[in-house]
Design a protein around this motif. Structure first.
Motif, PDB file in Angstrom:
ATOM      1  N   ARG A 355       0.599  -1.090   0.183  1.00  0.00           N
ATOM      2  CA  ARG A 355       0.292  -0.144   0.214  1.00  0.00           C
ATOM      3  C   ARG A 355       0.855   1.509   0.326  1.00  0.00           C
ATOM      4  N   ARG A 356       1.015   2.096  -1.014  1.00  0.00           N
ATOM      5  CA  ARG A 356       1.042   3.170  -1.106  1.00  0.00           C
ATOM      6  C   ARG A 356       0.325   4.742  -1.643  1.00  0.00           C
ATOM      7  N   GLY A 357       0.276   5.599  -0.138  1.00  0.00           N
ATOM      8  CA  GLY A 357      -0.675   6.135  -0.283  1.00  0.00           C
ATOM      9  C   GLY A 357      -1.773   6.002  -0.993  1.00  0.00           C
ATOM     10  N   ASP A 358      -2.902   6.299  -2.071  1.00  0.00           N
ATOM     11  CA  ASP A 358      -4.243   6.011  -3.151  1.00  0.00           C
ATOM     12  C   ASP A 358      -3.811   5.188  -3.070  1.00  0.00           C
ATOM     13  N   GLU A 359      -2.696   3.898  -3.154  1.00  0.00           N
ATOM     14  CA  GLU A 359      -2.717   3.217  -4.767  1.00  0.00           C
ATOM     15  C   GLU A 359      -2.018   1.630  -3.612  1.00  0.00           C
ATOM     16  N   MET A 360      -2.456   0.721  -4.781  1.00  0.00           N
ATOM     17  CA  MET A 360      -1.871  -0.827  -4.739  1.00  0.00           C
ATOM     18  C   MET A 360      -0.972  -1.382  -5.298  1.00  0.00           C
ATOM     19  N   ILE A 361       0.604  -1.064  -4.808  1.00  0.00           N
ATOM     20  CA  ILE A 361       1.047  -2.185  -5.269  1.00  0.00           C
ATOM     21  C   ILE A 361       0.730  -3.612  -5.525  1.00  0.00           C
ATOM     22  N   ILE A 362       1.087  -4.386  -6.768  1.00  0.00           N
ATOM     23  CA  ILE A 362      -0.169  -5.828  -6.987  1.00  0.00           C
ATOM     24  C   ILE A 362       0.916  -6.382  -7.896  1.00  0.00           C
ATOM     25  N   ALA A 363       1.657  -7.288  -7.383  1.00  0.00           N
ATOM     26  CA  ALA A 363       3.132  -8.387  -7.900  1.00  0.00           C
ATOM     27  C   ALA A 363       2.279  -9.434  -7.515  1.00  0.00           C
ATOM     28  N   THR A 364       1.922 -10.573  -8.961  1.00  0.00           N
ATOM     29  CA  THR A 364       1.827 -12.247  -9.163  1.00  0.00           C
ATOM     30  C   THR A 364       3.655 -11.724 -10.099  1.00  0.00           C
ATOM     31  N   GLY A 365       4.770 -13.173  -9.595  1.00  0.00           N
ATOM     32  CA  GLY A 365       5.458 -13.552  -9.960  1.00  0.00           C
ATOM     33  C   GLY A 365       6.253 -12.424 -10.596  1.00  0.00           C
ATOM     34  N   ALA A 366       6.401 -11.926 -12.098  1.00  0.00           N
ATOM     35  CA  ALA A 366       6.986 -11.061 -12.343  1.00  0.00           C
ATOM     36  C   ALA A 366       6.386  -9.842 -12.805  1.00  0.00           C
ATOM     37  N   TYR A 367       5.032 -10.084 -12.870  1.00  0.00           N
ATOM     38  CA  TYR A 367       4.215  -9.020 -13.132  1.00  0.00           C
ATOM     39  C   TYR A 367       3.404  -7.741 -12.331  1.00  0.00           C
ATOM     40  N   ARG A 368       4.166  -6.637 -12.686  1.00  0.00           N
ATOM     41  CA  ARG A 368       3.338  -5.542 -11.078  1.00  0.00           C
ATOM     42  C   ARG A 368       2.967  -5.028 -11.834  1.00  0.00           C
ATOM     43  N   ARG A 369       1.853  -4.522 -11.261  1.00  0.00           N
ATOM     44  CA  ARG A 369       0.957  -3.097 -11.555  1.00  0.00           C
ATOM     45  C   ARG A 369       0.358  -2.414 -10.230  1.00  0.00           C
ATOM     46  N   ILE A 370       0.484  -0.765 -10.894  1.00  0.00           N
ATOM     47  CA  ILE A 370       0.190  -0.068  -9.843  1.00  0.00           C
ATOM     48  C   ILE A 370      -0.869   0.373 -10.097  1.00  0.00           C
ATOM     49  N   VAL A 371      -2.593   0.170  -9.185  1.00  0.00           N
ATOM     50  CA  VAL A 371      -3.621   0.372  -9.130  1.00  0.00           C
ATOM     51  C   VAL A 371      -4.576   1.162  -8.424  1.00  0.00           C
ATOM     52  N   ARG A 372      -5.057   2.213  -9.135  1.00  0.00           N
ATOM     53  CA  ARG A 372      -5.598   3.719  -7.777  1.00  0.00           C
ATOM     54  C   ARG A 372      -7.121   2.817  -7.041  1.00  0.00           C
ATOM     55  N   LEU A 373      -6.987   2.990  -5.354  1.00  0.00           N
ATOM     56  CA  LEU A 373      -7.814   3.141  -5.181  1.00  0.00           C
ATOM     57  C   LEU A 373      -9.147   3.166  -4.952  1.00  0.00           C
ATOM     58  N   PRO A 374     -10.304   1.827  -4.886  1.00  0.00           N
ATOM     59  CA  PRO A 374     -11.550   3.314  -5.345  1.00  0.00           C
ATOM     60  C   PRO A 374     -11.843   3.692  -3.839  1.00  0.00           C
ATOM     61  N   SER A 375     -12.418   5.338  -4.416  1.00  0.00           N
ATOM     62  CA  SER A 375     -12.410   5.796  -3.325  1.00  0.00           C
ATOM     63  C   SER A 375     -12.406   5.876  -1.764  1.00  0.00           C
ATOM     64  N   ALA A 376     -14.057   4.252  -1.797  1.00  0.00           N
ATOM     65  CA  ALA A 376     -14.110   4.165  -0.187  1.00  0.00           C
ATOM     66  C   ALA A 376     -13.447   4.355   0.493  1.00  0.00           C
ATOM     67  N   LEU A 377     -12.267   3.195  -0.157  1.00  0.00           N
ATOM     68  CA  LEU A 377     -10.945   2.016  -0.012  1.00  0.00           C
ATOM     69  C   LEU A 377      -9.880   3.016   1.015  1.00  0.00           C
ATOM     70  N   ARG A 378      -9.554   4.229  -0.138  1.00  0.00           N
ATOM     71  CA  ARG A 378      -8.888   5.165   0.419  1.00  0.00           C
ATOM     72  C   ARG A 378      -8.860   5.725   1.739  1.00  0.00           C
ATOM     73  N   ARG A 379      -9.712   5.739   2.831  1.00  0.00           N
ATOM     74  CA  ARG A 379      -9.956   5.862   3.639  1.00  0.00           C
ATOM     75  C   ARG A 379      -9.946   5.753   4.927  1.00  0.00           C
ATOM     76  N   CYS A 380      -9.002   3.608   4.126  1.00  0.00           N
ATOM     77  CA  CYS A 380      -9.318   2.671   5.323  1.00  0.00           C
ATOM     78  C   CYS A 380      -7.412   2.295   5.271  1.00  0.00           C
ATOM     79  N   THR A 381      -7.564   2.091   6.243  1.00  0.00           N
ATOM     80  CA  THR A 381      -6.599   1.134   6.238  1.00  0.00           C
ATOM     81  C   THR A 381      -6.168  -0.879   6.059  1.00  0.00           C
ATOM     82  N   VAL A 382      -5.314  -1.205   5.522  1.00  0.00           N
ATOM     83  CA  VAL A 382      -5.671  -2.627   4.978  1.00  0.00           C
ATOM     84  C   VAL A 382      -5.561  -3.331   6.278  1.00  0.00           C
TER      85      VAL A 382
END
Length: 406
Positions: A355-382
């Motif tokens: 988790r990085r601010g309003d984004e989530m870095i998701i990796a599966t093996g060699a593949y990596r994607r940075i996704v902006r969190l849905p608005s409701a989840l930005r005000r939450c903790t994992v």
């Protein structure tokens, strides 16, 4: 009619070019205006299959009432044309500094050019309105995913370098610079940002269109199930629709009844392996068989035969419905919001979440994607995450300092 785009990919040597060519011939023989693009064919395998030498302009191949058209993506030529165009615009600056522009023979494509040319070609041909079916003999999965992810990544970089609030303040640039000495980008930078954003949006519309899908080809003789799973997880991470898996060069089912014990045993072994592959993807993704013809396909007639064996009497598979990423409200039951991300094929050991601010870095093996969190989840903790039944579920608890109190 909207262009149906099929990106045929697989490991090198798995028969990707053969399946792509057979798909194009099959589509044309079912009345579709079809274009086959050789996007990853350094040794001109598609040329050999079709019996013609392809150029960068679409040309008909084969005889008949409505043959498919085919072309190859020439990254060197595309790079030269674009560089010369930019050189022409920069000629006044070259003249000012006494710089001699490069000759066409000196221009050699830079790394990454192939990705950009592929995206531009997809955009141009889908927007032309000339084609019902666009079949792409695409690069292997890792390179294809890198190319298709480029618009999203570049758009994110542009948003960070020149965010919306700076663009909104464009009209106030002289005032801000005069009052407070605040440096503001020049007009040409705003124009470049707008131009780049429009091109990236056009490319993303093609990639994310519901009529665009990926067809994965595996070699029936030597596929690795863990490798296939990683490829499937990578495609799912970037939300690409997988419409079918094709087992290339499959031994015909009749070989299991052969009088030759060696051939019968081999056919039985391959049949069991393909059954395991079918079970891996069932029921969401069909497993198609491209049988070995007993010879190397030679020309449109052989490709039409292979296409009929592969797809039967009808057209090829339609793109599947999207399996969207969703947020489930479980505040009443468990006090959390559940973010569900379909990742079939992913392995728990290969997963990584940051988790990085309003984004989530998701990796599966060699593949990596940075996704902006849905608005409701930005005000939450994992609070946790789990992988089950091909779906990643991330739990979020409301942050008391940010969540509105009832």
């Amino acid at each position: 009619m909207t262009t149906r785009t099929v990106l045929v990919t697989g490991r090198g040597g798995s028969g990707t070019s053969t399946v792509a060519a057979a798909t194009a011939v099959h589509g044309a023989r079912h009345g579709l205006r079809t274009l086959l693009l050789a996007a990853h064919d350094p040794h001109r395998t598609v040329d050999t299959l079709l019996g013609v030498r392809l150029g960068d302009a679409p040309a008909p191949v084969g005889d008949g009432g409505q043959p498919p058209y085919a072309a190859r993506i020439d990254e060197e030529l595309a790079f030269q044309q674009e560089a010369l165009r930019l050189s022409g615009r920069a000629k006044p600056a070259f003249d000012l500094f006494g710089v001699d522009p490069l000759d066409p023979e000196e221009l050699i494509a830079l790394p990454g050019t192939r990705h950009l040319v592929l995206l531009r070609t997809l955009r141009e041909h889908t927007a032309s309105g000339h084609w019902d079916l666009l079949v792409v003999d695409a690069p292997p999965v890792p390179e294809l995913l890198a190319a298709l992810a480029l618009p999203e990544r570049l758009d994110r970089y542009l948003a960070r370098l020149l965010p919306e609030q700076r663009q909104a303040a464009r009209a106030l640039r002289p005032v801000l610079a005069g009052l407070a000495g605040v440096p503001m980008p020049a007009d040409w930078l705003f124009e470049a940002r707008r131009w780049a954003s429009e091109r990236l949006a056009e490319a993303r519309r093609v990639i994310e269109a519901p009529q665009t899908s990926v067809r994965l080809v595996v070699d029936a003789d030597g596929y690795s199930l863990p490798e296939v799973r990683r490829a499937r997880a990578g495609l799912a991470l970037f939300e690409h629709r997988l419409d079918a898996v094709v087992a290339g060069r499959a031994i015909p089912a009749a070989a299991a009844d052969s009088a030759d014990p060696w051939l019968a045993a081999l056919a039985a072994e391959r049949r069991a392996a393909l059954a395991a592959l079918a079970a891996e993807f069932a029921p969401a993704v069909p497993l198609l068989h491209a049988p070995h013809l007993g010879r190397t396909p030679d020309g449109p007639a052989d490709l039409a035969e292979l296409g009929a064996e592969l797809y039967g009497g009808g057209p090829d598979p339609e793109p599947p419905a999207a399996d969207p990423w969703t947020v489930e409200d479980r505040l009443g039951e468990d006090g959390v919001l559940l973010w569900r991300l379909p990742l079939p094929g992913a392995d728990r050991a290969d997963l990584d979440l940051v988790r990085r601010g309003d984004e989530m870095i998701i990796a599966t093996g060699a593949y990596r994607r940075i996704v902006r969190l849905p608005s409701a989840l930005r005000r939450c903790t994992v609070t946790g995450a789990g992988l089950r039944d091909g779906a990643l579920s991330v739990r979020f608890a409301p942050d008391p300092d940010l969540w509105p109190r009832r």
